[in-house]
Enzyme design. Structure first.
Site, PDB file in Angstrom:
ATOM      1  N   ASP A 137      -5.255   2.351  10.760  1.00  0.00           N
ATOM      2  CA  ASP A 137      -6.669   2.055  11.007  1.00  0.00           C
ATOM      3  C   ASP A 137      -6.810   1.654  12.485  1.00  0.00           C
ATOM      4  O   ASP A 137      -6.859   2.515  13.350  1.00  0.00           O
ATOM      5  CB  ASP A 137      -7.060   0.943  10.029  1.00  0.00           C
ATOM      6  CG  ASP A 137      -8.537   0.656   9.992  1.00  0.00           C
ATOM      7  OD1 ASP A 137      -9.335   1.588  10.126  1.00  0.00           O
ATOM      8  OD2 ASP A 137      -8.915  -0.520   9.828  1.00  0.00           O
ATOM      9  N   ASP A 166      -6.142  -0.662  -1.472  1.00  0.00           N
ATOM     10  CA  ASP A 166      -6.904  -1.604  -2.293  1.00  0.00           C
ATOM     11  C   ASP A 166      -8.223  -2.017  -1.666  1.00  0.00           C
ATOM     12  O   ASP A 166      -8.431  -1.877  -0.456  1.00  0.00           O
ATOM     13  CB  ASP A 166      -6.080  -2.877  -2.536  1.00  0.00           C
ATOM     14  CG  ASP A 166      -6.038  -3.779  -1.300  1.00  0.00           C
ATOM     15  OD1 ASP A 166      -5.580  -3.309  -0.243  1.00  0.00           O
ATOM     16  OD2 ASP A 166      -6.485  -4.937  -1.389  1.00  0.00           O
ATOM     17  N   ARG A 184      -5.384  -0.069  -6.432  1.00  0.00           N
ATOM     18  CA  ARG A 184      -4.151   0.523  -5.885  1.00  0.00           C
ATOM     19  C   ARG A 184      -3.557   1.552  -6.844  1.00  0.00           C
ATOM     20  O   ARG A 184      -2.869   2.474  -6.436  1.00  0.00           O
ATOM     21  CB  ARG A 184      -3.092  -0.562  -5.652  1.00  0.00           C
ATOM     22  CG  ARG A 184      -3.407  -1.532  -4.528  1.00  0.00           C
ATOM     23  CD  ARG A 184      -2.161  -2.350  -4.224  1.00  0.00           C
ATOM     24  NE  ARG A 184      -2.427  -3.564  -3.474  1.00  0.00           N
ATOM     25  CZ  ARG A 184      -2.518  -3.643  -2.151  1.00  0.00           C
ATOM     26  NH1 ARG A 184      -2.374  -2.567  -1.425  1.00  0.00           N
ATOM     27  NH2 ARG A 184      -2.749  -4.791  -1.554  1.00  0.00           N
ATOM     28  N   GLU A 221       3.680   4.107   5.795  1.00  0.00           N
ATOM     29  CA  GLU A 221       2.456   3.294   5.823  1.00  0.00           C
ATOM     30  C   GLU A 221       1.357   4.026   5.050  1.00  0.00           C
ATOM     31  O   GLU A 221       1.299   5.257   5.055  1.00  0.00           O
ATOM     32  CB  GLU A 221       2.085   3.098   7.306  1.00  0.00           C
ATOM     33  CG  GLU A 221       0.755   2.465   7.606  1.00  0.00           C
ATOM     34  CD  GLU A 221       0.660   0.990   7.272  1.00  0.00           C
ATOM     35  OE1 GLU A 221       0.917   0.653   6.106  1.00  0.00           O
ATOM     36  OE2 GLU A 221       0.289   0.195   8.158  1.00  0.00           O
ATOM     37  N   ASP A 222       0.483   3.265   4.372  1.00  0.00           N
ATOM     38  CA  ASP A 222      -0.600   3.906   3.631  1.00  0.00           C
ATOM     39  C   ASP A 222      -1.647   4.503   4.568  1.00  0.00           C
ATOM     40  O   ASP A 222      -2.040   5.655   4.429  1.00  0.00           O
ATOM     41  CB  ASP A 222      -1.256   2.925   2.625  1.00  0.00           C
ATOM     42  CG  ASP A 222      -1.654   1.594   3.249  1.00  0.00           C
ATOM     43  OD1 ASP A 222      -1.480   1.403   4.471  1.00  0.00           O
ATOM     44  OD2 ASP A 222      -2.160   0.719   2.509  1.00  0.00           O
ATOM     45  N   LYS A 268      -7.033   7.136  10.432  1.00  0.00           N
ATOM     46  CA  LYS A 268      -8.463   6.988  10.782  1.00  0.00           C
ATOM     47  C   LYS A 268      -8.544   6.829  12.288  1.00  0.00           C
ATOM     48  O   LYS A 268      -8.722   5.713  12.791  1.00  0.00           O
ATOM     49  CB  LYS A 268      -9.002   5.699  10.152  1.00  0.00           C
ATOM     50  CG  LYS A 268      -9.685   5.829   8.832  1.00  0.00           C
ATOM     51  CD  LYS A 268     -10.467   4.538   8.570  1.00  0.00           C
ATOM     52  CE  LYS A 268     -10.288   4.035   7.177  1.00  0.00           C
ATOM     53  NZ  LYS A 268     -10.911   2.729   6.946  1.00  0.00           N
ATOM     54  N   PHE A 320     -14.210   3.527   4.345  1.00  0.00           N
ATOM     55  CA  PHE A 320     -13.252   2.713   3.596  1.00  0.00           C
ATOM     56  C   PHE A 320     -12.864   3.433   2.313  1.00  0.00           C
ATOM     57  O   PHE A 320     -13.724   3.857   1.546  1.00  0.00           O
ATOM     58  CB  PHE A 320     -13.844   1.332   3.284  1.00  0.00           C
ATOM     59  CG  PHE A 320     -12.808   0.359   2.828  1.00  0.00           C
ATOM     60  CD1 PHE A 320     -12.041  -0.336   3.751  1.00  0.00           C
ATOM     61  CD2 PHE A 320     -12.567   0.159   1.473  1.00  0.00           C
ATOM     62  CE1 PHE A 320     -11.048  -1.228   3.336  1.00  0.00           C
ATOM     63  CE2 PHE A 320     -11.582  -0.727   1.045  1.00  0.00           C
ATOM     64  CZ  PHE A 320     -10.826  -1.420   1.973  1.00  0.00           C
ATOM     65  N   VAL A 321     -11.571   3.581   2.097  1.00  0.00           N
ATOM     66  CA  VAL A 321     -11.087   4.334   0.936  1.00  0.00           C
ATOM     67  C   VAL A 321     -10.167   3.475   0.074  1.00  0.00           C
ATOM     68  O   VAL A 321      -9.553   2.522   0.565  1.00  0.00           O
ATOM     69  CB  VAL A 321     -10.341   5.620   1.380  1.00  0.00           C
ATOM     70  CG1 VAL A 321     -11.303   6.595   2.028  1.00  0.00           C
ATOM     71  CG2 VAL A 321      -9.177   5.316   2.316  1.00  0.00           C
ATOM     72  N   GLY A 348       0.781  -1.242   0.000  1.00  0.00           N
ATOM     73  CA  GLY A 348       0.000   0.000   0.000  1.00  0.00           C
ATOM     74  C   GLY A 348       0.804   1.279   0.000  1.00  0.00           C
ATOM     75  O   GLY A 348       0.311   2.333  -0.402  1.00  0.00           O
TER      76      GLY A 348
HETATM   77  P1  IMP Z   1      -4.438  -1.627  10.995  1.00  0.00           P
HETATM   78  O1  IMP Z   1      -3.468  -2.659  11.462  1.00  0.00           O
HETATM   79  O2  IMP Z   1      -5.841  -1.964  11.402  1.00  0.00           O
HETATM   80  O3  IMP Z   1      -4.064  -0.220  11.345  1.00  0.00           O
HETATM   81  O4  IMP Z   1      -4.512  -1.796   9.436  1.00  0.00           O
HETATM   82  C1  IMP Z   1      -3.763  -1.133   8.547  1.00  0.00           C
HETATM   83  C2  IMP Z   1      -3.965  -1.758   7.185  1.00  0.00           C
HETATM   84  O5  IMP Z   1      -5.347  -2.070   6.911  1.00  0.00           O
HETATM   85  C3  IMP Z   1      -3.550  -0.780   6.126  1.00  0.00           C
HETATM   86  O6  IMP Z   1      -2.172  -0.856   5.855  1.00  0.00           O
HETATM   87  C4  IMP Z   1      -4.417  -1.172   4.962  1.00  0.00           C
HETATM   88  O7  IMP Z   1      -3.791  -2.202   4.223  1.00  0.00           O
HETATM   89  C5  IMP Z   1      -5.682  -1.735   5.587  1.00  0.00           C
HETATM   90  N1  IMP Z   1      -6.751  -0.707   5.594  1.00  0.00           N
HETATM   91  C6  IMP Z   1      -7.277  -0.085   6.654  1.00  0.00           C
HETATM   92  N2  IMP Z   1      -8.224   0.805   6.298  1.00  0.00           N
HETATM   93  C7  IMP Z   1      -8.288   0.753   4.936  1.00  0.00           C
HETATM   94  C8  IMP Z   1      -9.073   1.463   3.954  1.00  0.00           C
HETATM   95  O8  IMP Z   1      -9.917   2.337   4.226  1.00  0.00           O
HETATM   96  N3  IMP Z   1      -8.840   1.118   2.659  1.00  0.00           N
HETATM   97  C9  IMP Z   1      -7.942   0.174   2.291  1.00  0.00           C
HETATM   98  N4  IMP Z   1      -7.182  -0.491   3.173  1.00  0.00           N
HETATM   99  C10 IMP Z   1      -7.355  -0.215   4.498  1.00  0.00           C
END
Ligand code: IMP
Length: 184
Positions: A107, A163, A169, A103-104, A135, A156-157, A49
């Site tokens: 979340d 992706d 992507r 990092e993209d 987020k 969700f984006v 990402g």
């Molecule tokens: P976390 O461990 O829950 O913070 O997840 C992070 C990962 O979840 C990111 O690197 C993304 O790959 C995926 N992710 C979380 N939110 C989104 C979204 O809105 N769109 C796409 N991928 C997301």
């Protein structure tokens, strides 16, 4: 005929121009931080990402940096830090380095917490994080990126590296998918 991916977008959140302008600002802010600490970052992109974001961001660094990539998956159901499976490890050593994780999106924060700990376990001297998107409403673990492109609501984006089922992507902007895409 294969579909046109932009036709699946309901609305655009951040245009390519907005993202590029923010990347330039972020790079300046990050460089200032490292310059003031008299250190050079090892910029590590979290695959996949982070690819478009990292490519854009590093163009604006004026001083030397090293770059590398890592691909990890979280073990489901584990709460312990640093407990990630490495699918593709760094080529360079991160021992005694000042790692800047790219990092993209942050979340729940689980990935970031684990990856940060992973680099400390590998002997990194300093670990900071830059995320294109944040987020905060979705956070489950107490962690935040040091540098953030844009803060977004719980939505969700896709695009600019992000992706849905490995698609979108390569969109040059960040947007929200049409509802019908989730039902098809
Ligand atoms: P976390 O461990 O829950 O913070 O997840 C992070 C990962 O979840 C990111 O690197 C993304 O790959 C995926 N992710 C979380 N939110 C989104 C979204 O809105 N769109 C796409 N991928 C997301």
């Amino acid at each position: 005929m294969a579909k046109i991916i932009s036709e699946d977008i309901d609305h655009v959140l951040f245009t390519e121009e907005q993202i590029e302008a923010r990347c330039k600002e972020l790079a300046q802010q990050i460089e200032k931080d490292y310059e003031e600490r008299h250190i050079q970052p090892l910029v590590v992109g979290l695959l996949k990402g982070s690819i478009p974001f990292m490519a854009e961001l590093i163009k604006y660094f004026k001083h030397p940096i090293e770059i590398d990539f890592i691909s990890v998956s979280s073990y489901q159901g584990t709460e312990s830090s640093g407990d990630v499976r490495i699918n593709k490890d760094l080529d360079l050593s991160s021992r005694d380095k000042n790692v800047l994780i790219v990092e993209d999106i942050v979340d729940t924060g689980r990935t970031l917490k684990e990856v940060k700990q992973l680099f400390y376990n590998k002997g990194a001297h300093d670990v900071k994080v830059v995320a294109l998107l944040d987020k905060p409403d979705r956070r489950l673990v107490d962690i935040q990126a040091d540098f953030i492109g844009f803060t977004i609501p719980d939505e969700f984006v896709v695009g600019y590296g992000l992706d849905y089922n490995q698609c979108y992507r390569n969109l040059p902007y960040i947007g929200v998918l049409k509802n019908e895409i989730y039902n098809s």
